[in-house]
Design a protein around this motif. Sequence first.
Motif, mmCIF file in Angstrom:
data_model
loop_
_atom_site.group_PDB
_atom_site.id
_atom_site.type_symbol
_atom_site.label_atom_id
_atom_site.label_comp_id
_atom_site.label_asym_id
_atom_site.label_seq_id
_atom_site.Cartn_x
_atom_site.Cartn_y
_atom_site.Cartn_z
ATOM 1 N N GLU A 108 -47.984 -26.475 48.888
ATOM 2 C CA GLU A 108 -49.590 -26.754 48.686
ATOM 3 C C GLU A 108 -50.153 -28.074 47.918
ATOM 4 O O GLU A 108 -50.792 -28.441 47.934
ATOM 5 N N TYR A 109 -48.880 -28.561 46.760
ATOM 6 C CA TYR A 109 -49.057 -29.036 46.246
ATOM 7 C C TYR A 109 -48.884 -31.218 46.683
ATOM 8 O O TYR A 109 -49.023 -31.839 46.367
ATOM 9 N N ARG A 112 -52.190 -33.266 47.717
ATOM 10 C CA ARG A 112 -53.004 -33.133 46.223
ATOM 11 C C ARG A 112 -53.390 -34.627 45.836
ATOM 12 O O ARG A 112 -52.450 -35.201 45.470
ATOM 13 N N THR A 115 -52.160 -35.598 42.214
ATOM 14 C CA THR A 115 -50.610 -35.009 41.831
ATOM 15 C C THR A 115 -49.985 -35.642 42.417
ATOM 16 O O THR A 115 -49.803 -36.127 43.132
#
Length: 149
Positions: A108-109, A112, A115
């Motif tokens: 999920e990162y 981003r 991130t």
Amino acid sequence: MKFFSASEKQTLDFAKKFSKNLTGGQVLGLTGNLGAGKTVFTKGLALGIGIKKNITSPTFVLMKVYPVKSVRSSEKKSLDKPRIKFLVHIDACRIKSTHDLIAIGADEYFKRPDTITVIEWADKIKKILPKKAKFVKISINKTSRIINY
């Protein structure tokens, strides 16, 4: 490109400079033998983006998320660069399956924009990494570390 490092300090300093080109949204896969300097490189990246906390390898917890402190007005970033808010440090050395990382939400990162995700032993999980992931290979010879990026 290659960088030759003769010490831990040189590796840290190189990674700090390397971090200046990161804008967020990047996934960096670190590869190299045990003791090559993957965690040291990650420590340098963290210092370069403003993380003062001691960075340790997440070998047993698989993933650590470090918040990046807000930028002081004297250190204003370019307005065209998104602000990096998190450094996600993953160690894939001990995983048995890519599902282990998916189960803890690591993927999920990956997309981003605020991130930077750094993955040690990234060669073990290539199939779940984004196509745009960048790889940094660290190898050791008799007198130095060779960082291929």
